[in-house]
Scaffold this motif. Structure first.
Motif, PDB file in Angstrom:
ATOM      1  N   THR A  21       1.335   7.290   8.698  1.00  0.00           N
ATOM      2  CA  THR A  21       0.093   6.526   8.749  1.00  0.00           C
ATOM      3  C   THR A  21      -1.040   7.527   8.919  1.00  0.00           C
ATOM      4  O   THR A  21      -0.852   8.632   9.450  1.00  0.00           O
ATOM      5  CB  THR A  21       0.072   5.505   9.902  1.00  0.00           C
ATOM      6  OG1 THR A  21       0.248   6.180  11.131  1.00  0.00           O
ATOM      7  CG2 THR A  21       1.160   4.461   9.733  1.00  0.00           C
ATOM      8  N   ASN A  35      -4.987   2.993   9.985  1.00  0.00           N
ATOM      9  CA  ASN A  35      -3.661   2.388   9.829  1.00  0.00           C
ATOM     10  C   ASN A  35      -3.227   2.278   8.376  1.00  0.00           C
ATOM     11  O   ASN A  35      -2.551   1.337   7.974  1.00  0.00           O
ATOM     12  CB  ASN A  35      -3.591   1.028  10.534  1.00  0.00           C
ATOM     13  CG  ASN A  35      -2.170   0.662  10.906  1.00  0.00           C
ATOM     14  OD1 ASN A  35      -1.337   1.537  11.117  1.00  0.00           O
ATOM     15  ND2 ASN A  35      -1.887  -0.617  10.952  1.00  0.00           N
ATOM     16  N   ASN A  36      -3.632   3.260   7.566  1.00  0.00           N
ATOM     17  CA  ASN A  36      -3.180   3.336   6.175  1.00  0.00           C
ATOM     18  C   ASN A  36      -1.763   3.887   6.178  1.00  0.00           C
ATOM     19  O   ASN A  36      -1.438   4.770   6.974  1.00  0.00           O
ATOM     20  CB  ASN A  36      -4.097   4.260   5.374  1.00  0.00           C
ATOM     21  CG  ASN A  36      -5.525   3.780   5.401  1.00  0.00           C
ATOM     22  OD1 ASN A  36      -5.827   2.713   4.909  1.00  0.00           O
ATOM     23  ND2 ASN A  36      -6.405   4.560   6.007  1.00  0.00           N
ATOM     24  N   ARG A  37      -0.924   3.399   5.291  1.00  0.00           N
ATOM     25  CA  ARG A  37       0.485   3.797   5.287  1.00  0.00           C
ATOM     26  C   ARG A  37       0.930   4.265   3.915  1.00  0.00           C
ATOM     27  O   ARG A  37       0.526   3.701   2.900  1.00  0.00           O
ATOM     28  CB  ARG A  37       1.360   2.620   5.700  1.00  0.00           C
ATOM     29  CG  ARG A  37       1.039   2.099   7.065  1.00  0.00           C
ATOM     30  CD  ARG A  37       1.715   0.762   7.311  1.00  0.00           C
ATOM     31  NE  ARG A  37       1.206   0.168   8.516  1.00  0.00           N
ATOM     32  CZ  ARG A  37       1.941  -0.133   9.565  1.00  0.00           C
ATOM     33  NH1 ARG A  37       3.226   0.087   9.558  1.00  0.00           N
ATOM     34  NH2 ARG A  37       1.387  -0.667  10.621  1.00  0.00           N
TER      35      ARG A  37
END
Length: 67
Positions: A21, A35-37
């Motif tokens: 993340t 909170n990018n995954r």
């Protein structure tokens, strides 16, 4: 700018999956996205070796062999 906030890896049917993340920051340091995954299968042998070293380190630490 991108800052990695967490990562982990696991063995899956396709190989070793590395997931992480991250947050995106602007030039002032403000968080523009969080909170990018992402994840992918590791194919680089050097990276696979480093992941193996981390796992061995943790196992040794748990077994009291980290001295």
């Amino acid at each position: 700018m991108i800052k990695i906030t967490n990562y982990n890896y696991t063995t899956v049917q396709e190989g070793v999956r590395l997931s992480y993340t991250y947050s995106e920051l602007n030039s002032s340091g403000d968080i523009t996205s969080s909170n990018n995954r992402k994840s992918f299968i590791v194919v680089d042998k050097d990276v696979l070796g480093k992941l193996k070293e981390v796992k061995e380190y943790l196992e040794n630490k748990e077994n009291g062999e980290d001295k």
